[in-house]
Design a protein around this motif. Sequence first.
Motif, PDB file in Angstrom:
ATOM      1  N   ALA A  23       0.951  -1.458  -0.163  1.00  0.00           N
ATOM      2  CA  ALA A  23       0.004   0.184   0.162  1.00  0.00           C
ATOM      3  C   ALA A  23       0.781   1.292   0.257  1.00  0.00           C
ATOM      4  CB  ALA A  23      -0.960  -0.045   1.180  1.00  0.00           C
ATOM      5  N   PHE A  24       1.802   1.394   0.887  1.00  0.00           N
ATOM      6  CA  PHE A  24       2.792   2.571   1.049  1.00  0.00           C
ATOM      7  C   PHE A  24       4.059   2.133   1.014  1.00  0.00           C
ATOM      8  CE2 PHE A  24      -1.246   3.240   3.324  1.00  0.00           C
ATOM      9  CZ  PHE A  24      -1.769   4.555   2.516  1.00  0.00           C
ATOM     10  N   PRO A  25       4.559   1.910  -0.211  1.00  0.00           N
ATOM     11  CA  PRO A  25       6.095   1.356  -0.476  1.00  0.00           C
ATOM     12  C   PRO A  25       7.097   2.611  -0.364  1.00  0.00           C
ATOM     13  CG  PRO A  25       4.874   1.654  -2.662  1.00  0.00           C
ATOM     14  CD  PRO A  25       3.763   2.133  -1.723  1.00  0.00           C
ATOM     15  N   LYS A  26       8.314   2.194  -0.312  1.00  0.00           N
ATOM     16  CA  LYS A  26       9.367   3.266  -0.098  1.00  0.00           C
ATOM     17  C   LYS A  26      10.054   3.140  -1.769  1.00  0.00           C
ATOM     18  CE  LYS A  26       9.893   3.872   4.497  1.00  0.00           C
ATOM     19  NZ  LYS A  26       8.792   3.169   4.827  1.00  0.00           N
ATOM     20  N   THR A  27      10.768   4.185  -2.035  1.00  0.00           N
ATOM     21  CA  THR A  27      11.325   4.152  -3.311  1.00  0.00           C
ATOM     22  C   THR A  27      12.780   3.330  -3.188  1.00  0.00           C
ATOM     23  OG1 THR A  27      12.791   6.143  -2.681  1.00  0.00           O
ATOM     24  CG2 THR A  27      10.697   6.536  -3.725  1.00  0.00           C
ATOM     25  N   THR A  28      13.364   3.282  -4.262  1.00  0.00           N
ATOM     26  CA  THR A  28      14.765   2.488  -3.908  1.00  0.00           C
ATOM     27  C   THR A  28      15.792   3.186  -3.052  1.00  0.00           C
ATOM     28  OG1 THR A  28      15.054   3.292  -6.375  1.00  0.00           O
ATOM     29  CG2 THR A  28      14.744   0.899  -6.083  1.00  0.00           C
ATOM     30  N   ALA A  29      15.595   4.613  -2.887  1.00  0.00           N
ATOM     31  CA  ALA A  29      16.328   5.385  -2.141  1.00  0.00           C
ATOM     32  C   ALA A  29      15.995   5.287  -0.664  1.00  0.00           C
ATOM     33  CB  ALA A  29      16.446   6.713  -2.707  1.00  0.00           C
ATOM     34  N   ALA A  30      15.094   4.383  -0.284  1.00  0.00           N
ATOM     35  CA  ALA A  30      14.397   3.999   0.797  1.00  0.00           C
ATOM     36  C   ALA A  30      13.606   5.217   1.540  1.00  0.00           C
ATOM     37  CB  ALA A  30      15.508   3.638   2.020  1.00  0.00           C
ATOM     38  N   GLN A  31      13.017   6.091   0.498  1.00  0.00           N
ATOM     39  CA  GLN A  31      12.076   7.245   1.124  1.00  0.00           C
ATOM     40  C   GLN A  31      10.562   6.891   0.788  1.00  0.00           C
ATOM     41  OE1 GLN A  31      14.353   9.765  -1.538  1.00  0.00           O
ATOM     42  NE2 GLN A  31      14.650  11.067   0.007  1.00  0.00           N
ATOM     43  N   ASP A  32       9.844   7.519   1.792  1.00  0.00           N
ATOM     44  CA  ASP A  32       8.395   7.430   1.566  1.00  0.00           C
ATOM     45  C   ASP A  32       8.094   8.963   0.946  1.00  0.00           C
ATOM     46  OD1 ASP A  32       5.645   7.743   1.698  1.00  0.00           O
ATOM     47  OD2 ASP A  32       5.540   6.792   3.850  1.00  0.00           O
ATOM     48  N   LEU A  33       7.790   9.137  -0.417  1.00  0.00           N
ATOM     49  CA  LEU A  33       7.659  10.127  -0.947  1.00  0.00           C
ATOM     50  C   LEU A  33       6.301  10.863  -0.632  1.00  0.00           C
ATOM     51  CD1 LEU A  33       8.586   9.490  -4.408  1.00  0.00           C
ATOM     52  CD2 LEU A  33      10.162  10.336  -2.676  1.00  0.00           C
ATOM     53  N   MET A  34       5.405  10.267  -0.125  1.00  0.00           N
ATOM     54  CA  MET A  34       4.080  10.876   0.518  1.00  0.00           C
ATOM     55  C   MET A  34       4.231  11.394   1.932  1.00  0.00           C
ATOM     56  SD  MET A  34       0.410   8.922   0.831  1.00  0.00           S
ATOM     57  CE  MET A  34       0.953   8.365   2.302  1.00  0.00           C
ATOM     58  N   ALA A  35       4.637  10.471   2.750  1.00  0.00           N
ATOM     59  CA  ALA A  35       5.202  11.051   4.126  1.00  0.00           C
ATOM     60  C   ALA A  35       6.034  12.026   4.155  1.00  0.00           C
ATOM     61  CB  ALA A  35       4.967   9.889   5.132  1.00  0.00           C
ATOM     62  N   ASP A  36       7.133  11.830   3.128  1.00  0.00           N
ATOM     63  CA  ASP A  36       8.500  12.657   3.255  1.00  0.00           C
ATOM     64  C   ASP A  36       8.933  12.150   4.224  1.00  0.00           C
ATOM     65  OD1 ASP A  36      10.045  14.390   2.319  1.00  0.00           O
ATOM     66  OD2 ASP A  36       9.411  16.044   3.421  1.00  0.00           O
TER      67      ASP A  36
END
Length: 654
Positions: free
Chosen positions: A557-570
């Motif tokens: 549901a809320f994955p992280k990018t390959t840079a280990a970031q959650d872009l939505m929750a920042d």
Amino acid sequence: MLDTLGNLKRTGYCGALRAADADKEVVLMGWVQRRRDLGQLIFIDLRDRAGIAQIVFNKELDPEAHKKAEELRSEYVVAVEGKVVRRQKANPEIATGEVEVIAARVHILNNAKTPPFQVEDEVNAAEETRLRYRYLDLRRRKPHANIELRHKILFEMRKTLDELGFFEIETPMLTRSTPEGARDYLVPSRVHHGQFYALPQSPQIFKQILMISGMDRYFQIVKCFRDEDLRADRQPEFTQLDLEMSFPRQQDIFEVIERVMVRALEVVGVKAERPFRHLDYKEALRRFGSDKPDLRFGMELHDVTEHFEAARATFGFAGNVQAVAAPGAAAWSRRQLDELAEFAKSAGARGVYTAKVTAEGISSGLEKTFGAEGLNKLAAAVGAKAGDLIVAAAAKEQIEHSDTSLGVAGQIRLFLGDKLGLIDRTKWEFAWITGFALFEWSAHEKRWVSAQHPFTGIVEEDLDKLETAPWECRSKGYDLVLNGVELGSGSIRIHRQDIQARMFKALGLDEETARKRFGFFLDALTYGTPPHGGIALGLDRVTMLLAGEKSIREVIAFPKTTAAQDLMADSPSGVDPGQLWELSINVIQPSYSLNCRCGGTVRVWAESISTHGREPYILCPKTKFAVYLPPGLGWYKAEHTDNEGKTETASFVV
Ligand code: ASP
């Protein structure tokens, strides 16, 4: 002015309307996917979790509702009261296509800003935008279906395990480091200054302790955390189906997992056969060039080293040579062969040698060295028929005690299988891989490390080699593979304290360190530990395969990018200085910041210890030029940020 929901009650889902609902009065609620204004008539596609229904506003019949419908925009939230009617012309594209709703009233429950991308089945927004606005992305049909499928699979697994007498037991998230081989995520303790919890890499020690506690059969659908470099099928936090059993034989664990997987596959309407096949690790490597072989197609490897022996000096390769006969590829063009050679190189091949087998004979650049007779023998060795392309490869890199040509050829096999359409996508090929070695040599650490983790059992006959010849010890570990993807691994464990202590020693952990890190576990083992064993499966991967997706991000549901970031929750993000103060944490600023030729920067964090006059440098990943770092560094971490702001921890050499 927005309307309120008031006492309005929904009669059902938009996506559930069918021809049988014709003439019913309904109340539907959802999001406006699209509005088409034809003047006299306004159509909206109303979307909810179940799908889309067409709503019609007719100026003549209901002027008031029609007027209000003019205000509707994409993603407005509305409630519609109306009557279901059969459409004059059905739309076979959507499940509700035989009917539509003639609106008598519309309530605008909320408005919406213009979304950054249209919420539709096919979006061409960049993945970054989709992740930043994940709530909008999740409104789309496919992500919705993936989340629903995930729920169904996990629910089915829970039901199956409950039926088999397993208890779902939670284990702590704030715990201490367990050795699964990755870096830990640490959580500072406020109460105990300077001390840290670790987020679990897996519940390994806890589940073993649950067996010591007499729980007999444990499972948990659990988040695990590993701070590793990420790839497409990795996330910093991922979900496992973790289980452990007391007094099990290996086949008892296999049977449980097979039942669980067969039931999970039923969720997508696939009937899988039990028992799953077993493959010895060495055999898997020899035949398929992989410890997670894709068994949906054949094209097995053949060791053709002896055929290439005479050509060794001319071609200048080392180690063994593996070959496959690729059906139909004799007709490949120059361009296709170049593509193959390019791929082989990237897979670590020293060179790739090909020969086309046709009804007229074999044509190959190898003929000069091999002669016609030699080529015939090679073709016979790989069982090549007319139409086949023989593809042989040796590895560029050689590692002692291992045949690197197998791994390279294994990747070439997958490449060819894919290009030639040999992979039967309707097949679900499971395999248990057994017969692993207990240790592997870490060239980096210069010591034997656990091939899996240090709690993996040792084949009894090999126990006396633990100190003398660790490389000969066989493990009681196993992996489960599906269609070339490793779903998980497990083992029958060490359940005797004396053996566990010897194991830590064999891994180079002195008694003091072992006691410090695992003393509580070594103690627990002394209080009557039953023989036990278990396994953990990666549920993101299982769901990805069953959903037919290529990335696990599509089923989280809320994955992280390959840079280990959650872009939505920042996240991760900076925190208040006050919070750090409370934790007695001081964030070290980089000791040096240097300019790089690429226009970017290199930041270095360092402790001042001499490197004996050697000048360390970092290689710019873009220009490959060295950026010299100030000498006198002890431990250090260097981070390269290029001129586009892309950051990576670059390799550097002292
Ligand atoms: N804890 C192991 C892992 O996460 C699996 C197991 O041995 O049960 O890889």
